[in-house]
Structures are given as C-alpha cells and as structure tokens.
Design an enzyme around this catalytic site. Structure first.
Site, PDB file in Angstrom:
ATOM      1  N   LYS A 137       0.849  -1.199   0.000  1.00  0.00           N
ATOM      2  CA  LYS A 137       0.000   0.000   0.000  1.00  0.00           C
ATOM      3  C   LYS A 137       0.880   1.243   0.000  1.00  0.00           C
ATOM      4  O   LYS A 137       1.486   1.606   1.008  1.00  0.00           O
ATOM      5  CB  LYS A 137      -0.923   0.045   1.221  1.00  0.00           C
ATOM      6  CG  LYS A 137      -2.007   1.105   0.997  1.00  0.00           C
ATOM      7  CD  LYS A 137      -2.670   1.579   2.267  1.00  0.00           C
ATOM      8  CE  LYS A 137      -1.940   2.671   2.972  1.00  0.00           C
ATOM      9  NZ  LYS A 137      -1.788   3.935   2.215  1.00  0.00           N
ATOM     10  N   CYS A 197      13.636  10.844   6.216  1.00  0.00           N
ATOM     11  CA  CYS A 197      13.874  10.264   7.534  1.00  0.00           C
ATOM     12  C   CYS A 197      15.312  10.503   7.960  1.00  0.00           C
ATOM     13  O   CYS A 197      15.593  10.661   9.131  1.00  0.00           O
ATOM     14  CB  CYS A 197      13.581   8.774   7.507  1.00  0.00           C
ATOM     15  SG  CYS A 197      14.539   7.881   6.280  1.00  0.00           S
ATOM     16  N   GLU A 256      10.540  15.580  15.005  1.00  0.00           N
ATOM     17  CA  GLU A 256      10.866  15.488  13.572  1.00  0.00           C
ATOM     18  C   GLU A 256       9.974  16.472  12.824  1.00  0.00           C
ATOM     19  O   GLU A 256       8.759  16.317  12.797  1.00  0.00           O
ATOM     20  CB  GLU A 256      10.619  14.058  13.084  1.00  0.00           C
ATOM     21  CG  GLU A 256      11.042  13.854  11.644  1.00  0.00           C
ATOM     22  CD  GLU A 256      10.675  12.473  11.117  1.00  0.00           C
ATOM     23  OE1 GLU A 256       9.554  11.996  11.391  1.00  0.00           O
ATOM     24  OE2 GLU A 256      11.496  11.878  10.409  1.00  0.00           O
ATOM     25  N   GLU A 267      10.530   0.976  10.000  1.00  0.00           N
ATOM     26  CA  GLU A 267      11.506   2.006   9.605  1.00  0.00           C
ATOM     27  C   GLU A 267      10.843   3.342   9.867  1.00  0.00           C
ATOM     28  O   GLU A 267       9.962   3.762   9.117  1.00  0.00           O
ATOM     29  CB  GLU A 267      11.850   1.851   8.116  1.00  0.00           C
ATOM     30  CG  GLU A 267      12.585   0.570   7.784  1.00  0.00           C
ATOM     31  CD  GLU A 267      14.044   0.572   8.228  1.00  0.00           C
ATOM     32  OE1 GLU A 267      14.519   1.611   8.728  1.00  0.00           O
ATOM     33  OE2 GLU A 267      14.695  -0.468   8.094  1.00  0.00           O
TER      34      GLU A 267
END
Ligand code: NAD
Length: 472
Positions: free
Chosen positions: A165, A274, A375, A240
């Site tokens: 997906k 990331c 983040e 991850e």
C-alpha cells in the site's frame, strides 16, 4: 490485484504539489478490496508458482523488472516528480536506486541459503530458509518508489507474495512498476498494489490475520499503532520510522564539502527525509563563518517546480505538510530560537498555487524546544554550537530517535569515539545521505526495529526451519 486493474466505487484525486492541479484519480480501496488483495496473494503463495520456481529464474524476473524500469527511466522519474514534487534530478537518483535494488535482489535470489550444524556423527542437522508467505508493505510518500522497492524486492527474492500500500498521496510510480513486473513474467497475484488511506486500507491490511509479515516505513506514531495491531496476530514487523539526525562538523573537516553536504542533508526533498541532517552541530571555532556561508548558499537556492531541471528546492508534498511545518516554525520563534533565514512561502506569483516553503535555518536551538526535539519533516534546519567531543556526543544522543548521523573530521580518534558513542543505526563519516541497496539501514531507539537493505534484510522476509535427520 491478481494481475488485473481493479476498480472501486470510491476514488480520490492526486495533486501536483508544484501547481495544486489534479493530475489523476485512483481507487480508494475499502476493507473488502484489501481482503481480496490478501486472498489473491495467499492463493498465489499456496500455488507455489513463485516460491518453488527455480531461484535463478526468480532472480531473472526481478532483473527484468529493473531492465524495463531502465528503459522507462525518464518517464518514471518525471512521474515521481509530478506526483511527489521533488526536483526531477532527485527523482532520477531515486529511480536509479530502485533499479539497483531490483538488480541486487535479483542477484541475491539464488544465494538465500541455510547452514549445516555439527551435532553428532549419526545426525545431519541443517536449516532451511523459507519465505514467510504473504507480506504486507506500507509505504510513505517521501520516497514513493525507492522505499517501495527497498522492501518489495527482498520480499519477492525470498519467494513471498506481496500486498503493498503506497501512501495515498503518491501511488503512481509503484503502480507503473507493477505493470513492468507483470510484463517481466511475475505470476499474477504475486505482487498486489492497493491504493487507499492509511486509516482504512492500511489498517485493514495490517490487521488481516492472513498476513505473515509486515514492513512499515513511516512515522513513529503510526509505527507504534501498527506494532500493537500486529501483536494481536503475532505477526512480525519491520519498522523504519522517523529521525532527528545529528550532523556534526569539526574544524578540521573539508570545509567546502561539509558546507555543501550540510545544505543537501536538510534541503534535499524539501527536508522530507527520515535521514535528514536536521540538527547541525557546529564546533565553536568555525561556527560564525560556516553559518554565514550556509545562510548565503541557502538563500541562493533556486526554488521552483521539480520538473524544471534547474530547480534545487521543490514544493512540499501537500498543503497539509506545509501547514504542519509552518506550525513548527511558529513554535521555534515562540520558544526563543533565532530565525536566521526563511520561514515563509516564497512570494513569486508562479509559485503561489504550489506548496512551496523557503529553506529555513534556526540557531540558538536547545533540545527541549519542539523544533529541537521533534521530527519537523520539512526544509527547516536547527543549529547547535559545541566545543568538546563529549558534549556534542551527549547532545547528539539527547533525542528519542536514533536513525542516522553524520560526522565530519579527519581525526580518526574523534571519528571513532563518535561512531561508537552515537546511538544511531547508520553513521556516515565525511559524508551524508549515503544509503545503498547493499548497506544495512535501520534505526535504534524510536527510529525502528530491524534493518532493510543488505543481505541481512533477508532475515525479515524468511523464517528458519531447523531440520535433524537421524542417519543411524
Ligand atoms: P505516515 O506514518 O503518516 O504514513 C506512512 C504510511 O502508513 C502511509 O502509506 C499511510 O497511508 C499508512 N498508514 C497511516 N496510518 C495507518 C494505519 N493506522 N495503519 C496502517 N497504515 C497506516 O508517514 P508519512 O507522513 O507518509 O511519512 C513520513 C514519515 O516516514 C516520517 O516520520 C519519516 O521519518 C518516516 N520515514 C522513515 C524512513 C526510514 O527508513 N526509517 C524512510 C522514509 C520515511
């Protein structure tokens, strides 16, 4: 799904982030669609057509996908840029990465092997590495094709069948790649791609008890939810997740290269990475000079639509993502950080409808500020000053994340101290943004569980059967 395009009563629009224009429409998969995709993958797995295919042949099919992708290199690169926004130069690097990953895993398909274990002279003991079965892959929007390939290719090489997906914003390059896979001889049902939201399609996929392994790449918040869901079915997860990565620069480093890479480390893909070098640690001996030059170079970056080859900074992926980043910028100002440059959408009329944001730098940041600890996932750099090795090590580790770090020095003793002391899964010394299909990539702490890329990734896509034969 099962080798055919499938419709759905509901659809959703895809938007070009550079212009806000609608560029396509795809089905919004519901729970029933997801169930059918998993059933198709299960049926293909049980048929053994894939995992009992001669391994070398399996590998050749993956190689052929890479060949077709190479033949359509410019087309796929442009498609990625139109859908995701990043400069086409960057999309080309991503597509090249994805091609290399299919080749790497194509070559690896006939090297996935067990071992023999000495026990007693009348027993032969060995391990078989078997595929898990049906693997589910949930993919984010920042590297739509490269990150899809990073997990699909090893899963397929190991003989699994797959339901993937992509993020709702960016499904196009993976759908195109699924076409290449079919043309390359991948049997129907081995790779199924469903387009839809995380809340409905993603959730239905990860909670399906017929899924044997989950790979999730995305935010730490979603990753923790998925892990909790997977626990109910005792399904293994590879996570991850996010990062707040330190990029540490000492006075003896190659100044020009460190400067150039400090800029790329945060402004590539408009900071939506990331592994973004979002926390820059500058030694006090070079602090003022480095920062002056960095500000100058940052202000000179050419902002524009990614499809323009000259663009250095494209739009953010969506209006909502830009809003979220603007919220962080406001909080940085409120918390007392010093805004060096940036902070607003560019005023150029041609850019008005796109989701652009000027590259932004904050100094005087501390780890207890929101911008210093969370983040941001946008073109916002936070800068810290240090003087001692042990201090910078402590500051760099002062975060819940542990994905990536850059260290810039020619002093081996200092480099070694940091490499060993940094609580991160990946370190680059005198380099940044380095991740090859053959090198392990994964996070410590809240940045994830398990490793993608490199041969050890196969541990996640296979399980071990331990066999003993009594020969007496
Ligand atoms: P996200 O977590 O919002 O979404 C990622 C994917 O999960 C999307 O496909 C989404 O539809 C799906 N999803 C959302 N909710 C779900 C649910 N409840 N169940 C199942 N699926 C669900 O992340 P994003 O905003 O697309 O991506 C940005 C994040 O990804 C950042 O935190 C970034 O650091 C991280 N990331 C990590 C890596 C890595 O290798 N560690 C690589 C790229 C991005």
């Amino acid at each position: 799904m099962n080798g055919k395009w499938a419709g759905s009563p509901e659809t959703f629009n895809l938007v070009n982030p550079a212009s806000g224009e609608i560029i396509g429409r795809v089905p919004r998969a519901g729970e029933e669609d997801v169930k059918q995709a998993v059933e198709a993958a299960r049926k293909a797995f049980e048929s053994t057509v894939w995992h009992e295919m001669e391994q070398t042949k399996r590998g050749k099919i993956l190689m052929q996908i890479a060949t077709l992708m190479r033949e359509h290199f410019d087309e796929i690169s442009k498609l990625e840029t139109l859908n995701q926004g990043k400069p086409v130069r960057e999309s080309k690097a991503d597509v090249a990465w994805a091609i290399r990953a299919f080749e790497y895993w194509g070559g690896a398909a006939d090297k996935i092997q067990g071992e023999t274990i000495p026990v007693t002279s009348n027993r032969v003991t060995y391990t078989l590495r078997e595929p898990l079965g049906v693997t589910a892959h949930i993919i984010p929007w920042n590297y739509p094709l490269a990150l899809a390939t990073r997990s699909l290719a090893p899963a397929l090489a190991a003989g699994n069948t797959v339901v993937a997906k992509p993020a709702e914003l960016t499904p196009l390059t993976l759908l195109r790649t699924a076409e290449f896979a079919q043309k390359s001889g991948l049997p129907d049902g081995v790779l199924n791609v469903i387009t839809g939201s995380g809340a409905v399609a993603g959730r239905a996929l990860v909670s399906n008890p017929d899924v044997d392994g989950i790979t999730f790449t995305g935010s730490t918040d979603t990753g923790t939810q998925i892990m909790a869901t997977a626990a109910k079915n005792v399904t293994p997860v590879l996570l991850e997740l996010g990062g707040k990565n330190p990029n540490i620069i000492f006075p003896d480093a190659d100044h020009k290269r460190a400067l150039q890479m400090a800029k790329y480390a945060i402004f590539t893909n408009a900071g939506q990475m990331c592994l973004a070098g979002s926390r820059l640690f500058l030694h006090e001996a070079i602090y003022e000079k480095f920062l002056d030059e960095l500000r100058l170079q940052t202000e000179q970056m050419k902002i524009g639509p990614g499809i323009d080859e000259k663009t250095e900074l494209g739009p953010m992926v969506s209006r909502a993502q830009r809003e979220s980043v603007l919220g962080y910028i406001r909080s940085g100002i409120e918390d007392g950080a010093r805004l060096l440059t940036g902070d607003e959408p560019p005023a150029d009329p041609p850019l008005r409808n796109g989701f652009f944001l000027k590259p932004t730098i904050f100094t005087d940041v501390t780890s207890d500020m929101k911008i210093g600890s969370e983040e941001i996932f946008g073109p916002v750099l936070t800068v810290f000053r240090f003087s001692e090795v042990e201090d910078v090590l402590r500051l760099a580790n002062e975060t819940k994340f542990g994905l990536y770090a850059g260290v810039w020095t020619n002093d081996l003793k200092v480099a070694n101290r940091l490499v060993r002391g940094l609580q991160v899964g990946v370190v680059a010394v005198n380099d940044y943004l380095i991740a090859y299909p053959q090198t392990p990539f994964g996070g410590y702490k809240d940045s994830g569980i398990g490793y993608e890329s490199g041969m050890q990734a196969i541990n996640h896509y296979t399980r071990i059967k331990s066999v003993t034969i009594n020969t007496s």
